[in-house]
Design an enzyme around this catalytic site. Structure first.
Site, short mmCIF file in Angstrom:
data_model
loop_
_atom_site.label_atom_id
_atom_site.label_comp_id
_atom_site.label_asym_id
_atom_site.label_seq_id
_atom_site.Cartn_x
_atom_site.Cartn_y
_atom_site.Cartn_z
N GLU A 149 0.81 -1.22 0.00
CA GLU A 149 0.00 0.00 0.00
C GLU A 149 0.84 1.27 0.00
O GLU A 149 0.35 2.34 -0.34
CB GLU A 149 -0.99 -0.01 1.17
CG GLU A 149 -0.32 -0.18 2.51
CD GLU A 149 -1.32 -0.16 3.66
OE1 GLU A 149 -2.52 -0.20 3.37
OE2 GLU A 149 -0.87 -0.07 4.81
N LYS A 189 22.00 -7.13 7.66
CA LYS A 189 21.25 -7.69 6.51
C LYS A 189 19.83 -7.11 6.36
O LYS A 189 19.44 -6.75 5.24
CB LYS A 189 21.20 -9.22 6.63
CG LYS A 189 20.65 -9.92 5.40
CD LYS A 189 21.63 -9.96 4.24
CE LYS A 189 22.66 -11.04 4.44
NZ LYS A 189 23.81 -10.91 3.54
N PRO A 190 19.04 -7.04 7.44
CA PRO A 190 17.69 -6.49 7.24
C PRO A 190 17.72 -5.10 6.62
O PRO A 190 16.91 -4.78 5.75
CB PRO A 190 17.10 -6.44 8.65
CG PRO A 190 17.92 -7.38 9.46
CD PRO A 190 19.28 -7.42 8.84
N THR A 191 18.69 -4.28 7.04
CA THR A 191 18.80 -2.93 6.48
C THR A 191 19.20 -2.99 5.01
O THR A 191 18.63 -2.29 4.17
CB THR A 191 19.82 -2.11 7.28
OG1 THR A 191 19.35 -2.01 8.62
CG2 THR A 191 20.00 -0.72 6.70
N CYS A 380 -12.29 15.68 28.76
CA CYS A 380 -13.33 15.34 27.79
C CYS A 380 -14.34 14.36 28.40
O CYS A 380 -15.19 14.77 29.18
CB CYS A 380 -12.72 14.83 26.50
SG CYS A 380 -13.85 15.07 25.13
N HIS A 506 -9.49 19.03 25.14
CA HIS A 506 -8.26 18.23 25.28
C HIS A 506 -7.04 19.14 25.43
O HIS A 506 -6.35 19.40 24.45
CB HIS A 506 -8.08 17.33 24.06
CG HIS A 506 -9.09 16.23 23.97
ND1 HIS A 506 -8.96 15.04 24.65
CD2 HIS A 506 -10.27 16.16 23.30
CE1 HIS A 506 -10.00 14.27 24.38
NE2 HIS A 506 -10.81 14.91 23.57
N GLU A 508 -4.30 18.41 26.47
CA GLU A 508 -3.06 17.66 26.20
C GLU A 508 -2.52 17.91 24.79
O GLU A 508 -1.37 17.58 24.50
CB GLU A 508 -3.26 16.16 26.45
CG GLU A 508 -4.16 15.42 25.47
CD GLU A 508 -5.64 15.42 25.86
OE1 GLU A 508 -6.07 16.34 26.58
OE2 GLU A 508 -6.37 14.50 25.43
N1 GLN Z 1 -17.58 10.00 24.13
C1 GLN Z 1 -17.66 11.37 24.54
C2 GLN Z 1 -18.30 12.23 23.47
O1 GLN Z 1 -18.33 11.87 22.33
C3 GLN Z 1 -16.30 11.91 24.93
C4 GLN Z 1 -15.34 12.00 23.80
C5 GLN Z 1 -13.90 12.16 24.22
O2 GLN Z 1 -13.56 11.91 25.38
N2 GLN Z 1 -13.03 12.53 23.32
O3 GLN Z 1 -18.76 13.31 23.76
#
Ligand code: GLN
Length: 533
Positions: A149, A189-191, A380, A506, A508
């Site tokens: 692919e 060899k693999p390389t 979330c 989020h 993060e």
């Molecule tokens: N499942 C929840 C929603 O869709 C939380 C989603 C999540 O934590 N990213 O609202």
């Protein structure tokens, strides 16, 4: 623009993305502007519909693109700004070509992989030449050489290099040189075989980056050079980092990778200034304190929560503490109660997630954190869980739930907005990307951020149900952040608790090693205090 293509050989999970990101760090610190692109050979249009166990975390960009987790590395290691153009999948390429075909754009031609698919891929690489001011584009190709692919992408790159000239494009092949204990030797060899695969289709790497557990001695480099047709000074070692992935740019600099790249391109740029980066790494790898944080999870796989692990590392460096994350299976808590798993931790983090598996365990963990004054951070789904827990156990709304888990709950404290009820396609149809929010003065969130308005990235379908807002607030839940029109609840917190905060977004996705996210640093600070109690 100069182009670096990064391919991988021998095995997957070689850390091509990290290598690309770390090279980006070095080039940026030489004063060059770097852009990134990931080409993924799978047929999904984006990873948004994939199980995290298949694919790892879905990384969300500011513009709402659901992308591969390598884009998270690019953002954390550099200042480059990413958009949906930075992650291209076979699915997107075929979708575009097929809709052009349906429109009749090909004027009766037979539509084929070469040239139509390859042209579309080249178009997406060239897009950056037209739209970005970067000096160098680093394009990583997902998968491993030899994958069927991946072939159209490699073929497109061959054509592309012909088009822009070899002086403007470098192919860097990341490979594994395994140490075979019985022979006491590194094996080349693999390389050799994976480079042979590339040369078969007309691609000659200029740089070989060898992942290895042992030092790459001169003879091994010479052998690789001879068999792979690469000058020996371009055969580079990428030893496993000792403590932290953020050491990677430093290792590659020592090996001379960025110097070599600049030399090949004829770019004169001063040596990368890495002193700040080095001291940042130092704070991460030599902490004075240690904390145990429980991640109440559904997946064992660390990659499924990649950005959360990284954000905790960044915030740990900031707070001078090393963080060990104890992954606690939410279903185990469901069966055995929370105490057994949470008694010895300094904080609890409930991450995002989908579906009802483990939800009751997460609710129990949240109740434990609230009742035992243990710092709690909900992300979330974590905020939705905290809302349900508060509704059930503080407001006595029996069987309160999210309609995601119980469509006929008598108290749908988390539910779909009208607009989401009409959605039929699962792909790219959640509330996605960066949304502004307003913070309420005097709240924990306001103190943590130190400002009134924020922008954070979202990926969810369900929302806090405003029908229950008054009732929950009356019993002490504080809504400390909302959308600018006040309609969507973005942050909740519980006062008279060391640190209980949960967000619908989020955070993060916006933490960097040198700029940790304020909510993560605040959370760890509270955990540190809790551990000293
Ligand atoms: N499942 C929840 C929603 O869709 C939380 C989603 C999540 O934590 N990213 O609202």
């Amino acid at each position: 623009m100069k182009y670096i293509f990064v391919t991988g050989g021998v095995v997957s999970s070689l850390g091509k993305g990290l290598a690309a990101a770390a090279l980006g760090t070095l080039l940026e610190r030489r004063g060059l502007r770097v852009a990134f692109q990931k080409l993924d050979p799978y047929l999904n249009v984006d990873p948004g519909t994939m199980n995290p166990l298949e694919h790892g975390e879905v990384y969300v960009l500011a513009d709402g693109a659901e992308t591969d987790l390598d884009l998270g590395h690019y953002e954390r290691f550099t200042d480059s700004l990413l958009t949906r153009a930075n992650n291209v999948t076979s699915g997107q390429v075929y979708e575009t070509v097929l809709s052009k075909e349906r429109r009749g754009d090909y004027l009766g031609e037979t539509v084929q992989v070469i040239p139509h698919i390859t042209d579309e891929i080249k178009e997406r690489i060239l897009f950056f030449e037209k739209t970005s001011s970067a000096d160098i584009l680093i394009t990583e190709i997902g998968g491993t050489t030899g994958d069927i692919e991946g072939l159209p992408f490699l073929e497109a790159i061959r054509q592309f290099i012909l088009q822009v000239g070899p002086q403007n494009a470098i192919l860097m092949h990341v490979t594994l040189v395994p140490f075979i204990k019985a022979a006491g030797e590194l094996k080349t060899k693999p390389t050799q075989q994976s480079v042979a695969k590339l040369r078969e289709i007309g691609l000659q790497p200029q740089v070989l980056l060898c992942r290895t557990e042992q030092p790459l001695e001169r003879e091994v480099r010479e052998k690789l050079s001879l068999f792979c047709n690469i000058p020996v000074d371009a055969v580079m070692e990428a030893r496993d980092v000792e403590h932290s992935i953020y050491e990677y740019p430093l290792l590659l600099q020592e090996e001379g990778l960025d110097e070599k790249i600049c030399h090949l391109f004829g770019i004169h740029a001063p040596a990368a200034q890495m002193s700040q980066w080095r001291s940042m790494v130092q704070t991460i790898v030599t902490p004075t304190h240690h904390l145990k944080i429980a991640l109440i999870a559904k997946y064992e796989l660390q990659d499924a929560y990649k950005s959360i692990y990284e954000s905790l590392t960044h915030a740990g460096g900031f707070n001078d503490c090393g963080v060990s994350i104890e992954v606690v299976d939410a279903e185990e808590i469901e069966h055995n109660g929370a105490e057994k798993y949470l008694l010895h931790v300094s904080g609890i983090l409930v991450p995002g997630g989908f579906g009802d598996r483990g939800a009751e365990g997460k609710i129990k963990a949240t109740q434990y954190a609230r009742e035992h004054q243990l710092p709690y951070f909900g992300l979330c789904l974590g905020m939705q869980i905290a809302t349900i827990e508060f509704a059930r156990h503080v407001c006595h709304l029996e069987h309160a739930n999210s309609t995601e888990f119980d469509p006929v709950t008598p108290h749908p404290v988390i539910a779909l907005l009208e607009e989401q009820k009409k959605v039929l396609d699962k792909g790219a149809s959640m509330r996605l990307g960066s949304w502004p929010a307003r913070l309420r003065e005097g709240t924990l969130a306001h103190r943590m951020y130190g400002c009134h308005e924020i922008a954070e990235r979202h990926r969810h379908r369900f929302e806090f149900n405003n029908d229950y807002r008054q009732q929950l607030e009356a019993l002490g839940l504080v809504i400390s952040g909302t959308s600018l029109d006040g309609q969507l609840v973005e942050i909740i917190e519980i006062p008279h608790h060391p640190w209980f905060l949960a967000v619908q977004f989020h955070p993060e996705f916006q933490s960097k090693p040198h700029a940790p996210h304020p909510l993560f640093t605040g959370f760890l600070q509270a955990c540190k205090k809790a551990s000293q109690r």
